[in-house]
Design a protein around this motif. Structure first.
Motif, PDB file in Angstrom:
ATOM      1  N   TYR A 197       3.421  -2.364  14.873  1.00 31.11           N
ATOM      2  CA  TYR A 197       3.312  -1.359  13.835  1.00 31.11           C
ATOM      3  C   TYR A 197       4.577  -0.516  13.671  1.00 31.11           C
ATOM      4  O   TYR A 197       4.685   0.286  12.756  1.00 31.11           O
ATOM      5  CB  TYR A 197       2.123  -0.436  14.113  1.00 31.11           C
ATOM      6  N   LEU A 228      -9.144   2.096   7.799  1.00 32.80           N
ATOM      7  CA  LEU A 228      -8.636   0.777   8.188  1.00 32.80           C
ATOM      8  C   LEU A 228      -9.240  -0.333   7.336  1.00 32.80           C
ATOM      9  O   LEU A 228      -8.577  -1.326   7.043  1.00 32.80           O
ATOM     10  CB  LEU A 228      -8.906   0.520   9.671  1.00 32.80           C
ATOM     11  N   THR A 229     -10.502  -0.184   6.931  1.00 32.72           N
ATOM     12  CA  THR A 229     -11.100  -1.202   6.061  1.00 32.72           C
ATOM     13  C   THR A 229     -10.438  -1.214   4.687  1.00 32.72           C
ATOM     14  O   THR A 229     -10.565  -2.183   3.948  1.00 32.72           O
ATOM     15  CB  THR A 229     -12.617  -0.978   5.881  1.00 32.72           C
ATOM     16  N   ARG A 230      -9.723  -0.132   4.355  1.00 31.37           N
ATOM     17  CA  ARG A 230      -8.998  -0.061   3.081  1.00 31.37           C
ATOM     18  C   ARG A 230      -7.496  -0.265   3.303  1.00 31.37           C
ATOM     19  O   ARG A 230      -6.684   0.029   2.425  1.00 31.37           O
ATOM     20  CB  ARG A 230      -9.251   1.294   2.405  1.00 31.37           C
ATOM     21  N   ASN A 231      -7.117  -0.715   4.494  1.00 32.94           N
ATOM     22  CA  ASN A 231      -5.733  -1.019   4.853  1.00 32.94           C
ATOM     23  C   ASN A 231      -4.833   0.214   4.771  1.00 32.94           C
ATOM     24  O   ASN A 231      -3.632   0.111   4.504  1.00 32.94           O
ATOM     25  CB  ASN A 231      -5.171  -2.140   3.960  1.00 32.94           C
ATOM     26  N   ARG A 232      -5.392   1.385   5.032  1.00 34.92           N
ATOM     27  CA  ARG A 232      -4.616   2.638   5.032  1.00 34.92           C
ATOM     28  C   ARG A 232      -4.309   2.997   6.484  1.00 34.92           C
ATOM     29  O   ARG A 232      -4.805   3.966   7.052  1.00 34.92           O
ATOM     30  CB  ARG A 232      -5.398   3.724   4.300  1.00 34.92           C
ATOM     31  N   LYS A 233      -3.451   2.196   7.120  1.00 32.44           N
ATOM     32  CA  LYS A 233      -3.237   2.275   8.562  1.00 32.44           C
ATOM     33  C   LYS A 233      -2.496   3.543   8.980  1.00 32.44           C
ATOM     34  O   LYS A 233      -2.791   4.110  10.034  1.00 32.44           O
ATOM     35  CB  LYS A 233      -2.469   1.041   9.035  1.00 32.44           C
ATOM     36  N   HIS A 239     -17.920  -2.588   9.305  1.00 34.82           N
ATOM     37  CA  HIS A 239     -18.041  -2.997   7.907  1.00 34.82           C
ATOM     38  C   HIS A 239     -19.485  -3.030   7.404  1.00 34.82           C
ATOM     39  O   HIS A 239     -19.708  -3.133   6.193  1.00 34.82           O
ATOM     40  CB  HIS A 239     -17.372  -4.359   7.693  1.00 34.82           C
ATOM     41  N   ALA A 246      -8.076  -1.701  14.664  1.00 41.46           N
ATOM     42  CA  ALA A 246      -7.358  -2.455  13.642  1.00 41.46           C
ATOM     43  C   ALA A 246      -7.629  -3.950  13.746  1.00 41.46           C
ATOM     44  O   ALA A 246      -7.869  -4.637  12.739  1.00 41.46           O
ATOM     45  CB  ALA A 246      -5.854  -2.173  13.747  1.00 41.46           C
ATOM     46  N   GLN A 275      -9.928  -6.252  11.046  1.00 40.09           N
ATOM     47  CA  GLN A 275      -9.332  -7.423  10.413  1.00 40.09           C
ATOM     48  C   GLN A 275     -10.199  -8.662  10.629  1.00 40.09           C
ATOM     49  O   GLN A 275     -10.447  -9.436   9.692  1.00 40.09           O
ATOM     50  CB  GLN A 275      -7.931  -7.649  10.976  1.00 40.09           C
TER      51      GLN A 275
END
Length: 510
Positions: free
Chosen positions: A494, A205-210, A398, A240, A244
């Motif tokens: 989503y 999720l920190t890499r936006n790979r949801k 993070h 998520a 964010q």
């Protein structure tokens, strides 16, 4: 309830505990090695006791120094490259270090190999609880992450019994080289089993790979009931949203916030303190020199090695017992009980050494052995099992890698200082060295009681609220109606990603 763990959770945890076992065995194997006649003879320690004491301190000191660098390596790489790539590197470094150690032809090579091996286990001991915490549901996180400590001491126990077995070998080289070489097996097994381990969904999720993250979360919770599916949606939504929000806050200050943002600074020093307090009980000094301690109590031959192996076997059982209790009684009561029990046990152990060491009083010497077993029971069930869990859950996603790495630096710095000083201190002030640990632990109990919050039963995101940070979404205590609302909102947001009929967790995704 959807919050309980699944067989898939358990399978991942058990594979990851190969990393825990790697640390435990690799850290522990030197304890018996130092007492093996073959090792002592090969490096000619028996003819120069003063030199032997200095080298023994250096052997352990370099290992801890390497572990500090390994911890810091994970703090960077685990966030930059992900949990899984870091696991591969940690396994490779462990294999190289232990292979060089087992094949050492002189003391210089052995010392260099000890540093490399320390680097590898420092990486492993930081990485594994992070990984475990991020794939464990809130209500059973204590038990699942608690397996890290249990398998560490299982590694201690196996190393102890292997040392007992090789002690009776007539091949003096095999006597000490084989136990060290065996340390290559667990990290190799971890590499072999790693294809079945998913990446951390929180890191994804920190890499936006949801999409990848959702596929893993849905499989982690299982989809056999609507309740489990709702809980998976709720946790994913919380993850998520929190990631964010944390990313926005982090962009304003970056790494400087680790120590200049009050809520982060408190957690950094709290994690360091927990690990420092664990070592300030004297645990590693007692364990690394446990054979010498039993020899001081008048035991000879293979008996000290057998008792040393039994010592860590008890630690394994008490760790597992602590893991079973952790989600019921909470982190604080268990840790305070552990610290208090260790303090009393060390005090009584010191009294037995002071009064009966060098005498023929079997009752007094037997009580000395008994109090050492009391110590490890309290340490394993109340400190070892709690420390890794607590430090892996108090940091937001993070900064979790940096936070746990910094916390474990507290372990290795403390161990480095205490173990490096131990040969000289035990030779000069003898049992008086242990009194230092009694005094430090008494102080640490008070600090922990008033300073550290309870984290039992909260999701990793909700623990933020214990430190004054904003929790974007609360769902741990949500009603089924609220869960249904989360489901509806997430499906609107989503779309196909959340709708389970449109999601299939294929091997390539997981």
């Amino acid at each position: 309830m959807g919050r309980s763990f699944t067989l898939y959770n358990l399978r991942i945890i058990l594979v990851l505990t190969l990393g825990s076992f790697t640390f435990g065995y690799g850290f522990s194997v030197i304890s018996n090695t130092l007492g093996q006649p073959g090792f002592i003879s090969y490096f000619n320690f028996e003819n120069n006791p003063a030199h032997a004491q200095a080298i023994t301190g250096t052997i352990n000191g370099l290992f801890c120094a390497g572990a500090i660098f390994g911890s810091l390596t994970v703090g960077w790489m685990c966030e930059s490259r992900g949990r899984k790539e870091t696991m591969y590197l940690a396994s490779i470094v462990n294999i190289v270090g232990e292979a060089l150690e087992a094949g050492s032809i002189n003391i210089a090579m052995f010392l260099v190999a000890r540093f490399i091996a320390g680097w590898g286990i420092g990486m492993m001991v930081v990485l594994i609880p992070i990984y475990q915490a991020e794939i464990s549901p809130p209500s059973s996180r204590g038990f699942l992450v608690g397996q890290h400590g249990t398998w560490i001491v299982l590694g201690y126990a196996i190393a102890g019994w292997v040392g007992v077995g090789t002690f009776y070998s007539t091949n003096l080289s095999f006597q000490w080289r084989f136990p060290i070489a065996l340390a290559c097996v667990p990290p190799l097994a971890l590499i072999v089993c790693s294809p079945w381990i998913p990446e951390s969904p929180r890191w994804l999720l920190t890499r936006n790979r949801k999409e990848e993250a959702w596929a893993i979360v849905s499989k982690l919770h299982g989809d056999d009931t609507e309740e489990r599916r709702n809980f998976a949606r709720g946790e994913f939504h919380q993850m998520a949203q929190q990631v964010q929000a944390d990313a926005s806050a982090w962009a304003q200050g970056g790494n400087r916030q680790l120590f200049n943002k009050p809520s982060y600074r408190k957690r950094m020093w709290m994690g360091f303190f927990i690990q420092y307090a664990a070592q300030s009980t004297g645990a590693q000094v007692i364990y690394v020199y446990i054979v010498s301690l039993y020899q001081n109590l008048g035991l000879t031959g293979g008996v000290p090695l057998i008792l040393g192996a039994a010592y860590v076997t008890v630690a394994t059982l008490s760790n597992f017992g602590g893991a079973l209790l952790l989600d019921r009684v909470g982190r604080k009561p268990l840790l305070i009980a552990g610290l208090s029990g260790c303090m009393i046990s060390v005090c009584l152990e010191s009294a037995m050494i002071a009064r009966y060491a060098g005498t023929s009083n079997n009752a007094g010497l037997g009580m000395g052995v008994f109090f050492s077993f009391c110590f490890i029971t309290f340490y394993g069930g109340g400190i070892d099992v709690v420390g890794y869990v607590y430090c892996s859950e108090i940091f937001p996603t993070h900064i979790r890698c940096q936070g746990v790495a910094w916390s474990l630096v507290g372990t290795f710095i403390s161990t480095l200082v205490y173990v490096e000083a131990a040969p000289t201190a035990l030779a000069s002030i003898k049992w008086g060295y242990y009194i230092i640990f009694v005094a430090l632990t008494a102080i640490n109990i008070v600090i922990f009681y008033f300073w550290c919050p309870e984290t039992k039963g909260l999701s990793l995101e909700e623990i933020n609220g214990k430190f004054g940070d904003e929790v974007i979404v609360h769902f741990t205590d949500a009603t089924e109606k609220q869960m249904q609302g989360i489901k509806t909102n997430d499906e609107e947001k989503y779309g196909a990603m959340i709708h389970e009929e449109r999601i299939t967790s294929t091997p390539s995704q997981v």
